[in-house]
Design a protein around this motif. Structure first.
Motif, mmCIF file in Angstrom:
data_model
loop_
_atom_site.group_PDB
_atom_site.id
_atom_site.type_symbol
_atom_site.label_atom_id
_atom_site.label_comp_id
_atom_site.label_asym_id
_atom_site.label_seq_id
_atom_site.Cartn_x
_atom_site.Cartn_y
_atom_site.Cartn_z
ATOM 1 N N SER A 34 0.882 -1.272 0.032
ATOM 2 C CA SER A 34 -0.020 0.075 0.030
ATOM 3 C C SER A 34 0.845 1.437 0.071
ATOM 4 O O SER A 34 2.044 1.279 0.468
ATOM 5 N N ILE A 35 0.445 2.302 -0.713
ATOM 6 C CA ILE A 35 1.267 3.566 -0.603
ATOM 7 C C ILE A 35 1.681 3.842 0.958
ATOM 8 O O ILE A 35 2.695 4.618 1.092
ATOM 9 N N GLU A 36 0.611 3.873 1.845
ATOM 10 C CA GLU A 36 1.087 4.266 3.145
ATOM 11 C C GLU A 36 2.379 3.278 3.737
ATOM 12 O O GLU A 36 3.228 4.034 4.189
ATOM 13 N N GLN A 61 4.642 1.868 1.553
ATOM 14 C CA GLN A 61 5.740 2.361 0.741
ATOM 15 C C GLN A 61 6.361 3.512 1.459
ATOM 16 O O GLN A 61 7.558 3.805 1.655
ATOM 17 N N LYS A 99 4.958 10.394 0.527
ATOM 18 C CA LYS A 99 3.866 9.631 0.134
ATOM 19 C C LYS A 99 3.559 10.469 -1.294
ATOM 20 O O LYS A 99 3.322 9.391 -1.850
ATOM 21 N N ILE A 145 6.069 9.386 -3.927
ATOM 22 C CA ILE A 145 5.790 8.012 -4.476
ATOM 23 C C ILE A 145 4.905 7.959 -5.186
ATOM 24 O O ILE A 145 4.890 7.202 -6.302
ATOM 25 N N ARG A 146 3.694 8.656 -4.899
ATOM 26 C CA ARG A 146 2.469 8.513 -5.693
ATOM 27 C C ARG A 146 2.794 9.090 -7.104
ATOM 28 O O ARG A 146 2.234 8.542 -8.261
ATOM 29 N N ASP A 185 5.076 6.665 -9.265
ATOM 30 C CA ASP A 185 4.298 5.400 -9.536
ATOM 31 C C ASP A 185 3.579 5.740 -10.531
ATOM 32 O O ASP A 185 3.282 4.764 -11.727
#
Length: 210
Positions: A141-143, A145, A163, A166-167, A170
């Motif tokens: 999950s992004i959390e 990551q 966060k 990374i979002r 990705d």
């Protein structure tokens, strides 16, 4: 033998790949290091990263090698300089340049021609080593990551800023015209969000020995 592992940032693939390589007594290769190394070289040179032709020319001029699982550019070990916030901020843009991906992929294939390896990245299972004997896609999950990256202590950004970084990365990686981050049809999918590193390694080792 080639063990190929793909997945987004913070899913644990670098740590897992290193452990797997050590247990199998074969070479660990992080494909992202090549793009990060080229990005570092671009930033040092002051080159305009949006000038794709200049980026390609610089990449071609670099003598890139991989020694003891560490990236060496023009004779300098740059491994410890690859995870700064500045490099993080530009690597996805650099790695989205298709001719540059061709250059890097050829370098990786050349370096690993006579080696058994565990390699990890974003298109190892789909583009670089589509015929790899063993393929895995790690996810989280992004959390999770963001928390993992934050806990590494290499970034000066806040947890929320990491966060968002990374979002965005990705999104860029999944939308690439070539070498996009995606799950190969024959890859084993592993969600690492609630697993320990040891549990993930056990799943992979068991699958390799099946």
């Amino acid at each position: 033998m080639v063990v190929a592992i793909d997945g987004p940032a913070g899913c644990g693939k670098s740590t897992v790949a290193k452990i797997i390589a050590d247990r199998l007594n074969i070479t660990f290769l992080n494909s992202g290091s090549f793009y990060r190394g080229i990005t570092l070289s671009l930033l040092r040179s002051g080159q305009d990263i949006s000038d794709q032709e200049a980026v390609i020319q610089l990449a071609r001029s670099l003598d890139i090698d991989y020694v003891d699982s560490r990236l060496v550019i023009n004779g300098e070990d740059v491994e410890d300089q690859l995870h700064t916030d500045q490099v993080d901020a530009h690597t996805a843009q650099v790695s989205s340049i298709i001719p540059l991906r061709h250059i890097v992929n050829e370098k990786i294939r050349h370096i690993t021609k006579s080696l058994s390896i565990v390699c990890e990245g974003r298109d190892m299972t789909t583009v670089v080593f589509p015929d790899a004997e063993h393929k895995f896609y790690l996810d989280a999950s992004i959390e999770v990551q963001a928390r993992r990256r934050f806990n590494q202590g290499v970034s000066k950004l806040s947890l929320e800023e990491i966060k968002e970084t990374i979002r965005q990365r990705d999104e860029i990686d999944k939308a690439k015209a070539e070498g996009a981050l995606k799950i190969a049809p024959d890859a084993t999918y592993i969600d690492t969000s609630d697993l320990t590193i040891e549990q993930v390694c056990e799943i992979i080792i068991r699958k390799i020995h099946d």
